[in-house]
Write a protein that holds these residues in place. Sequence first.
Motif, PDB file in Angstrom:
ATOM      1  N   PHE A 119       0.847  -1.196   0.000  1.00  0.00           N
ATOM      2  CA  PHE A 119       0.000   0.000   0.000  1.00  0.00           C
ATOM      3  C   PHE A 119       0.884   1.249   0.000  1.00  0.00           C
ATOM      4  N   PHE A 120       1.814   1.281   0.916  1.00  0.00           N
ATOM      5  CA  PHE A 120       2.683   2.450   1.016  1.00  0.00           C
ATOM      6  C   PHE A 120       3.683   2.532  -0.123  1.00  0.00           C
ATOM      7  N   LYS A 121       4.060   1.381  -0.624  1.00  0.00           N
ATOM      8  CA  LYS A 121       5.004   1.385  -1.738  1.00  0.00           C
ATOM      9  C   LYS A 121       4.422   2.187  -2.896  1.00  0.00           C
TER      10      LYS A 121
ATOM     11  N   LEU B  89     -11.558   5.825   1.799  1.00  0.00           N
ATOM     12  CA  LEU B  89     -10.374   6.387   2.446  1.00  0.00           C
ATOM     13  C   LEU B  89     -10.358   7.903   2.384  1.00  0.00           C
ATOM     14  N   LEU B  90     -10.927   8.453   1.350  1.00  0.00           N
ATOM     15  CA  LEU B  90     -11.004   9.912   1.209  1.00  0.00           C
ATOM     16  C   LEU B  90     -12.474  10.296   1.031  1.00  0.00           C
ATOM     17  N   CYS B 106      -8.780  16.096  -9.548  1.00  0.00           N
ATOM     18  CA  CYS B 106      -7.783  15.749  -8.537  1.00  0.00           C
ATOM     19  C   CYS B 106      -7.301  14.316  -8.702  1.00  0.00           C
ATOM     20  N   SER B 107      -6.000  14.143  -8.790  1.00  0.00           N
ATOM     21  CA  SER B 107      -5.481  12.796  -9.045  1.00  0.00           C
ATOM     22  C   SER B 107      -5.175  12.027  -7.768  1.00  0.00           C
ATOM     23  N   LEU B 108      -5.356  12.683  -6.629  1.00  0.00           N
ATOM     24  CA  LEU B 108      -5.070  11.998  -5.370  1.00  0.00           C
ATOM     25  C   LEU B 108      -5.879  10.711  -5.220  1.00  0.00           C
ATOM     26  N   LYS B 114      -5.074   3.182  -6.242  1.00  0.00           N
ATOM     27  CA  LYS B 114      -4.068   2.256  -6.748  1.00  0.00           C
ATOM     28  C   LYS B 114      -3.390   1.547  -5.568  1.00  0.00           C
ATOM     29  N   ALA B 115      -3.117   2.330  -4.531  1.00  0.00           N
ATOM     30  CA  ALA B 115      -2.477   1.762  -3.344  1.00  0.00           C
ATOM     31  C   ALA B 115      -3.395   0.738  -2.675  1.00  0.00           C
TER      32      ALA B 115
END
Lengths: 146, 146
Positions: A119-121, B89-90, B106-108, B114-115
């Motif tokens: 996830f963090f990667k 998560l957001l 916003c690409s966040l 993806k994570a």
Amino acid sequence: MNLKKYTDFSLRVLIFAGLKSGEELSTIKEVSDVYSISPEHLRKVVHDLTKRGLLTSVRGRNGGFRLAKPASDINIGLLIRSLESDFNLLECFDKGTNHCVISPGCSLKHVVNKALFQFFKVLEEYTLEDLIQNEEELRELMGMES
Amino acid sequence: MNLKKYTDFSLRVLIFAGLKSGEELSTIKEVSDVYSISPEHLRKVVHDLTKRGLLTSVRGRNGGFRLAKPASDINIGLLIRSLESDFNLLECFDKGTNHCVISPGCSLKHVVNKALFQFFKVLEEYTLEDLIQNEEELRELMGMES
DNA sequence: TTTAAACATGTATTTTGAATACATTTTTTA
DNA sequence: TAAAAAATGTATTCAAAATACATGTTTAAA
């Protein structure tokens, strides 16, 4: 499973500040207007980001805040890691409070840890700069004059 | 960021049940003794797992529960996905309640998504069977006679 | 020099969801 | 028929996050 709103707001503050050019300052009021977030609430977020060395704040009239370093130096993964204090996904992640008798032989924690690592990667592959590539579009959405 | 204790407890119940052989039943009392979890609390977990088709329960005297399918058919990723209801998560993950004006550009959210995908990708590589490979050790830790 | 605009800081309150407890019912076998 | 087990619904407690409030400090402009 979710992230704190604080984390969400923190990221948005940084995105906002990242869209300002050069030494230009942002104010809490501006940000709270754009995102419709209570300024009271944002104050803590901004203060916290300042303490963490991500924002530089300027007190007094005409004060505000700006990024303390280049957007390309703000890593999203490291940022989220530090904003979210608690990653004890399972009870046994915290040796201090763990009561699960099977944890010495239980492989679940390794599996979940591996997942968390991946996830963090992914998150660590991005910086704030990547998030504000489309400056013009974002400024437009925010109603900032460019 | 963390998982619910319910998820943790659910996984432990399945691990316990997975260590029983054949048609052998487990009871809530047994599990609550081993993990020192209130039976009241475990009752809901077990009931929930039954409704989800992971456990088969047998009511009445000498009743209990057992895995409803082979341990190798219980995928950890899919399990955790279904046990944890909320992966927003957001704020912008939930279109219904999102108020963030920049979300269209916003690409966040793509980065975080993806994570999250990679997180589950790892978890989906494992089944309950993988978690109970070391049967003997686990049974010993639980004080089950083997 | 005073005032207004901005952040700094500490505390208190509200809200939410999870965690837990309680009570009762249903099922089944000894 | 009694006891042991799960089924089910409701209520309570607890913790953490979210939010609000109040006051202090700094600084530039009027």
